[in-house]
Scaffold this motif. Sequence first.
Motif, PDB file in Angstrom:
ATOM      1  N   GLU A 141      -2.957  64.063 111.719  1.00 14.95           N
ATOM      2  CA  GLU A 141      -3.942  63.606 112.696  1.00 14.95           C
ATOM      3  C   GLU A 141      -3.668  62.164 113.083  1.00 14.95           C
ATOM      4  OE1 GLU A 141      -7.364  64.561 110.390  1.00 14.95           O
ATOM      5  OE2 GLU A 141      -7.635  66.504 111.379  1.00 14.95           O
ATOM      6  N   PHE A 142      -4.035  61.809 114.315  1.00 13.84           N
ATOM      7  CA  PHE A 142      -3.821  60.446 114.789  1.00 13.84           C
ATOM      8  C   PHE A 142      -5.104  59.903 115.406  1.00 13.84           C
ATOM      9  CE2 PHE A 142      -2.414  63.368 118.141  1.00 13.84           C
ATOM     10  CZ  PHE A 142      -3.033  62.877 119.277  1.00 13.84           C
ATOM     11  N   GLY A 190      -7.635  57.668 106.704  1.00 14.43           N
ATOM     12  CA  GLY A 190      -8.320  58.770 107.359  1.00 14.43           C
ATOM     13  C   GLY A 190      -7.454  59.554 108.309  1.00 14.43           C
ATOM     14  N   VAL A 191      -6.387  58.943 108.806  1.00 18.80           N
ATOM     15  CA  VAL A 191      -5.445  59.629 109.691  1.00 18.80           C
ATOM     16  C   VAL A 191      -4.028  59.254 109.266  1.00 18.80           C
ATOM     17  CG1 VAL A 191      -6.997  59.786 111.681  1.00 18.80           C
ATOM     18  CG2 VAL A 191      -5.550  57.772 111.409  1.00 18.80           C
ATOM     19  N   ALA A 192      -3.077  60.137 109.551  1.00 21.84           N
ATOM     20  CA  ALA A 192      -1.691  59.876 109.176  1.00 21.84           C
ATOM     21  C   ALA A 192      -1.016  58.890 110.119  1.00 21.84           C
ATOM     22  CB  ALA A 192      -0.905  61.193 109.144  1.00 21.84           C
ATOM     23  N   ILE A 193      -1.439  58.898 111.391  1.00 22.90           N
ATOM     24  CA  ILE A 193      -0.835  58.030 112.411  1.00 22.90           C
ATOM     25  C   ILE A 193      -1.938  57.123 112.941  1.00 22.90           C
ATOM     26  CG2 ILE A 193       0.454  57.955 114.570  1.00 22.90           C
ATOM     27  CD1 ILE A 193       1.158  60.975 113.937  1.00 22.90           C
ATOM     28  N   VAL A 194      -1.903  55.863 112.552  1.00 23.55           N
ATOM     29  CA  VAL A 194      -2.972  54.923 112.886  1.00 23.55           C
ATOM     30  C   VAL A 194      -2.636  54.198 114.189  1.00 23.55           C
ATOM     31  CG1 VAL A 194      -4.278  52.912 112.122  1.00 23.55           C
ATOM     32  CG2 VAL A 194      -3.510  54.610 110.451  1.00 23.55           C
ATOM     33  N   GLY A 201     -10.338  51.135 121.803  1.00 26.54           N
ATOM     34  CA  GLY A 201     -10.500  52.106 122.872  1.00 26.54           C
ATOM     35  C   GLY A 201     -10.091  53.512 122.479  1.00 26.54           C
ATOM     36  N   ILE A 202      -9.608  53.690 121.257  1.00 26.50           N
ATOM     37  CA  ILE A 202      -9.134  54.990 120.793  1.00 26.50           C
ATOM     38  C   ILE A 202     -10.085  55.523 119.730  1.00 26.50           C
ATOM     39  CG2 ILE A 202      -7.248  56.166 119.582  1.00 26.50           C
ATOM     40  CD1 ILE A 202      -5.337  54.218 120.903  1.00 26.50           C
ATOM     41  N   SER A 203     -10.405  56.800 119.807  1.00 21.03           N
ATOM     42  CA  SER A 203     -11.315  57.420 118.847  1.00 21.03           C
ATOM     43  C   SER A 203     -10.756  57.332 117.428  1.00 21.03           C
ATOM     44  CB  SER A 203     -11.545  58.892 119.202  1.00 21.03           C
ATOM     45  OG  SER A 203     -12.072  59.022 120.503  1.00 21.03           O
ATOM     46  N   ARG A 204     -11.677  57.339 116.471  1.00 19.07           N
ATOM     47  CA  ARG A 204     -11.229  57.313 115.079  1.00 19.07           C
ATOM     48  C   ARG A 204     -10.392  58.555 114.763  1.00 19.07           C
ATOM     49  NH1 ARG A 204     -13.162  53.110 112.537  1.00 19.07           N
ATOM     50  NH2 ARG A 204     -15.159  52.171 113.116  1.00 19.07           N
ATOM     51  N   LEU A 205     -10.752  59.689 115.337  1.00 24.58           N
ATOM     52  CA  LEU A 205      -9.947  60.910 115.223  1.00 24.58           C
ATOM     53  C   LEU A 205      -9.643  61.379 116.636  1.00 24.58           C
ATOM     54  CD1 LEU A 205      -8.643  63.047 113.463  1.00 24.58           C
ATOM     55  CD2 LEU A 205     -10.825  64.274 113.410  1.00 24.58           C
TER      56      LEU A 205
END
Length: 264
Positions: free
Chosen positions: A34-35, A44-48, A53-57
Motif C-alpha cells: 500500500e502507498f 502504516g504503508v510500504a511506500i510512503v 495533499g495525499i491520503s494516509r492510505l
Amino acid sequence: METIIVQPPGPSGPDAVGAGRPELLHMGPGDVAEFGRGLPGGGGVAIVLPDLGISRLAGRLEAAEDYWRVSNFSPRTAYVVENLEGAGEYLTVAPGRLGAPVPFEFSRVVLPALKGSAAFKVFAPQHAYLDERSALGSGEQTVHPYALDTTAKYFLVLVALCEPRLRDPSGSALPGAGDIAERLRPLDACRDLTRSAVNYHIDYLAFTKLRLDLGDESGADGGGRTGVKRARLASLALRFGLVREEHLGLLPSRRRSVGRGAPA
C-alpha cells in the motif's frame, strides 16, 4: 519469482536499481504493497509519500505473474501511470478504480500533491512467453530467464555496447557509457540520453534483467566495477544470442556527413 521492483521516492539516485540500495521493494506474484502518507510519524504503508495533499492510505500495488495492478483509493482524485520508455505514453487510474492492470516495464506512478506531485517508480522485469505448456496443457508457465524487450531503451544500450564485437569478434575494446550515449543520441528516442542514464540502464541490465553475479571480480574502484560489468554483459548477451547482428539495424547509421550539406 520476482514480478516487480518498487523504488520509493527518496535520496536514491537513478542507479539505485540493482545497486543494492536499501530503498527498493521487491514483490512476487500475490504480494501487495500500500502507498500513501501513512500514519503520523511514518509507518502504516510500504511506500510512503510524505505530502499533506495525499491520503494516509492512497492506494495499493499488487504483483501478478508478469505484470502488476494498481488500485486508487481516492474518491475524487485520479492517478497517472507513466510509461518511462513510451515517449509520453501513460494511463489514468480513475478515482476508486481497483486492480487496474499496468503493462509497462518501466513505470512512474504520479499522484497530485500540495507540492506539485509525488511519484514512485515501478519496474516489471519479468515476461511470460508461449512455450510447451500449450502442447502439454498443464504445469507452470515458463518464464524466459533473460527476458528482454527489444523496443526498450535499455536494449539499445545493450546493442551499442555489443556493437564492436558483433562487427569484429576479434576486437576487445568495449565502448564506455559516454561513447554509448553519443552513439545513440541521433535516435529520436535518445536525444537527451546522458552518460548517467546509460549507466542506469547498464545497472538495470546487469542486476535485474540478466542477474550477473560479479562477486569479487569487480575490484576496489568504481572504474574497475564498471569495466567488469560491461564486459560480462557483452559476453553473456553475445554468448546466448540475446544481441545478434540483425539488431545492429536498430542503431543509427554510422555514416557521417562530410561538411555542411554534404550527402551522408
